[in-house]
Design an enzyme around this catalytic site. Structure first.
Site, PDB file in Angstrom:
ATOM      1  N   LYS A 175       0.856  -1.179   0.007  1.00 32.70           N
ATOM      2  CA  LYS A 175      -0.051   0.100   0.184  1.00 32.70           C
ATOM      3  C   LYS A 175       0.840   1.153  -0.027  1.00 32.70           C
ATOM      4  CE  LYS A 175      -2.631   3.416   1.994  1.00 32.70           C
ATOM      5  NZ  LYS A 175      -2.107   4.837   1.796  1.00 32.70           N
ATOM      6  N   GLU A 250       8.814   1.520  11.302  1.00 38.20           N
ATOM      7  CA  GLU A 250       9.873   2.431  11.360  1.00 38.20           C
ATOM      8  C   GLU A 250       9.386   3.919  11.324  1.00 38.20           C
ATOM      9  OE1 GLU A 250      12.021   5.170  10.089  1.00 38.20           O
ATOM     10  OE2 GLU A 250      12.278   4.219   8.101  1.00 38.20           O
ATOM     11  N   CYS A 284      12.820  10.855   7.863  1.00 39.59           N
ATOM     12  CA  CYS A 284      12.659  10.372   9.258  1.00 39.59           C
ATOM     13  C   CYS A 284      13.939  10.698   9.873  1.00 39.59           C
ATOM     14  CB  CYS A 284      12.103   8.647   9.136  1.00 39.59           C
ATOM     15  SG  CYS A 284      13.269   7.703   8.450  1.00 39.59           S
ATOM     16  N   GLU A 385       8.371  16.129  16.174  1.00 39.55           N
ATOM     17  CA  GLU A 385       8.807  16.107  14.551  1.00 39.55           C
ATOM     18  C   GLU A 385       8.231  17.061  13.502  1.00 39.55           C
ATOM     19  OE1 GLU A 385      10.333  12.340  11.618  1.00 39.55           O
ATOM     20  OE2 GLU A 385       8.223  12.480  12.377  1.00 39.55           O
TER      21      GLU A 385
END
Length: 492
Positions: A175, A250, A284, A385
């Protein structure tokens, strides 16, 4: 408008509901592609196709060496189509073509590496403590793997899941992000050309609630591999836990890039900038927290501002562009909100600080590369973040203080250390709570090196030899060659 179709069970198909959605080019603000908008019905068809391919037909009968050869062939096809794949990713997520082309040229190595590993998964004979008993351990594939990839490096981060999963003998349903689906659909064409049996590799496109959640919850999915935000990972983890699926996550980071006074400041400055601005901060592992020893704080900040003052924003397809757009409208709004938050918290903006108005950037999702000083580690801008071209600078005095600041976060994905002291280079990585620590470097990854996070940055590891075992189950087998079973109901 380019029109794409999903790839399910070896067939190219529209969504069951017939709906589509547009993909926007973030550099121009224009819609360029039409993508099928799948839902739970498409997910069910894809998972069942993958389950059939796992349990019957050519794939389960194939030797590990033959699987490895297929992955090698797929790697070759990716290498031949690297330019096409890179162009699709640039149009989808706005990253620099130089970066995307570099990723696509490197991508085949994952398929060569794990393809070569496919027939080297060896079990073991155990010197068991039961007289006359023979015991061995074997490793077997799990079944259907659900791979959910993000929009920032869509094909690279999907490949970190696809290559080891297929090498181990699983089948897969991918996906991709609704913001960057095109390159994964082109990969499906290459999978078909490579001769991978129908149903082994499937792509369902659509949105998280419509496709991602039903995929994670599907009873025939054995394992989920997810890359995305910590909030998304938490939801995936909760849904997968309902029937004890294997999971790897992750997730995000607020990675510290730590510069000591004995570092080569010119090299450190370049490393800091490439660690956060080269990908427009949309990675990330971005080194979004710069920790600088106080004695060199002002010199380093001045040099960062000077270097970024020459940076060119604009068309990511133009080789002279240094910084591209933010990839999605929601991300643009998030970055601008955090710039406002930083100002309200009392941080001082020394570079950038808003949406770009430069010529050629008016219609795109461009944010000026932004640096804030006067930041302390308790500010939201230092703890949350942002995922954009925004760097916060925090001073420190001692090594112990630097370590405490680096570890004072819910995240633990990555960190950088810049120093000329070899003893520090060897000892400091052990003290920093992060899955990857670079010394005098930043944002280096390899198919050979495990990648993943501590704390809220995730669970499990991708890449390296260990990664393939994330997609295998260990089976313990006891064989009694001469059964002499005592009657358990007779004593003596």
């Amino acid at each position: 408008m380019e029109r794409f179709r999903m790839y399910i069970g070896g067939e190219w198909c529209a969504a069951v509901g017939g709906e589509t959605f547009a993909s926007m080019n973030p550099a121009t603000g224009e819609n360029w592609a039409d993508i099928p908008k799948g839902d739970s019905r498409d997910v069910d068809i894809a998972v069942r196709a993958a389950h059939r391919a796992f349990t019957e037909g050519p794939w389960p009968a194939m030797t590990a060496s033959a699987r490895g050869m297929l992955l090698h062939r797929l790697g070759d096809l990716i290498a031949q189509n690297a330019e096409r794949l890179a162009d699709l990713e640039v149009r989808d997520n706005g990253k620099l073509r130089a970066e995307m082309l570099g990723q696509m040229k490197y991508l085949p190595q994952w398929f060569y590496y794990f393809g070569g590993m496919a027939d080297k998964i060896e079990g073991a004979v155990t010197p068991i403590d039961k007289p006359g008993m023979f015991h061995y351990v074997s490793y077997e594939p799990l079944g259907v793997v659900a791979a959910i990839a993000p929009w920032n490096s869509p094909l690279l981060l999907a490949t970190w899941k696809i290559a080891p999963a297929l090498a181990a003998g699983n089948t897969i349903v991918v996906k991709p992000s609704e913001f960057s689906s095109a390159s994964t659909l082109l990969l499906a064409e290459l999978v078909e050309q490579a001769g991978v049996p129908a149903g082994v590799f499937n792509v369902v496109t659509g949105f998280g609630l419509d496709v991602g959640e039903p995929l994670v919850k599907h009873p025939l999915v054995a394992r989920v591999a997810f890359t995305g935000s910590d909030a998304g990972g938490r939801r995936v983890y909760q849904n997968a836990a309902a029937d004890f699926k294997r999971v790897s996550l992750e997730l995000g980071g607020k990675s510290a890039n730590v510069v000591f006074e004995d570092a080569d400041l010119e090299e450190a400055a370049k490393g800091v900038l490439s660690g956060v601005f080269a990908a427009t901060g949309q990675t990330c592992m971005a080194g979004s927290r710069l920790l600088v020893q106080r004695s060199v704080h002002d010199r380093l900040v001045q040099r960062l501002v000077e270097l970024m003052g020459d940076a060119r924003l604009g068309d990511p397809l133009d080789p002279s562009t240094h910084v591209g757009p933010v990839s999605t409208p929601p991300q643009l709004e998030k970055v601008l909100q955090y710039i406002d938050i930083a100002r309200r918290e009392g941080a001082r903006c020394v570079l950038g600080g808003g949406r770009s108005t430069r010529p050629g950037c008016e219609k795109g999702l461009f944010v000026e590369p932004t640096i804030f000083t006067g930041v302390n580690n308790r500010m939201r801008i230092a703890q949350e973040e942002v995922f954009g071209p925004l760097l916060v600078v925090i001073p420190f005095d001692t090594e112990d203080e630097a370590v405490a600041l680096a570890n004072d976060t819910q995240y633990g994905l990555a960190a950088g250390v810049w120093t000329g002291d070899m003893e520090r280079a060897l000892t400091l990585p052990k003290r920093i709570q992060a899955g990857t620590v670079w010394v005098n470097a930043y944002r280096v990854v390899s198919y050979m090196a495990p990648f993943g996070g501590f704390k809220s940055s995730g669970i499990g590891r991708e890449n390296g030899q260990r990664a393939i075992y994330e997609y295998l189950e260990a089976k313990s087998v006891y064989i009694n060659p001469k059964p002499r079973i005592a009657n358990p109901f007779v004593l003596g």
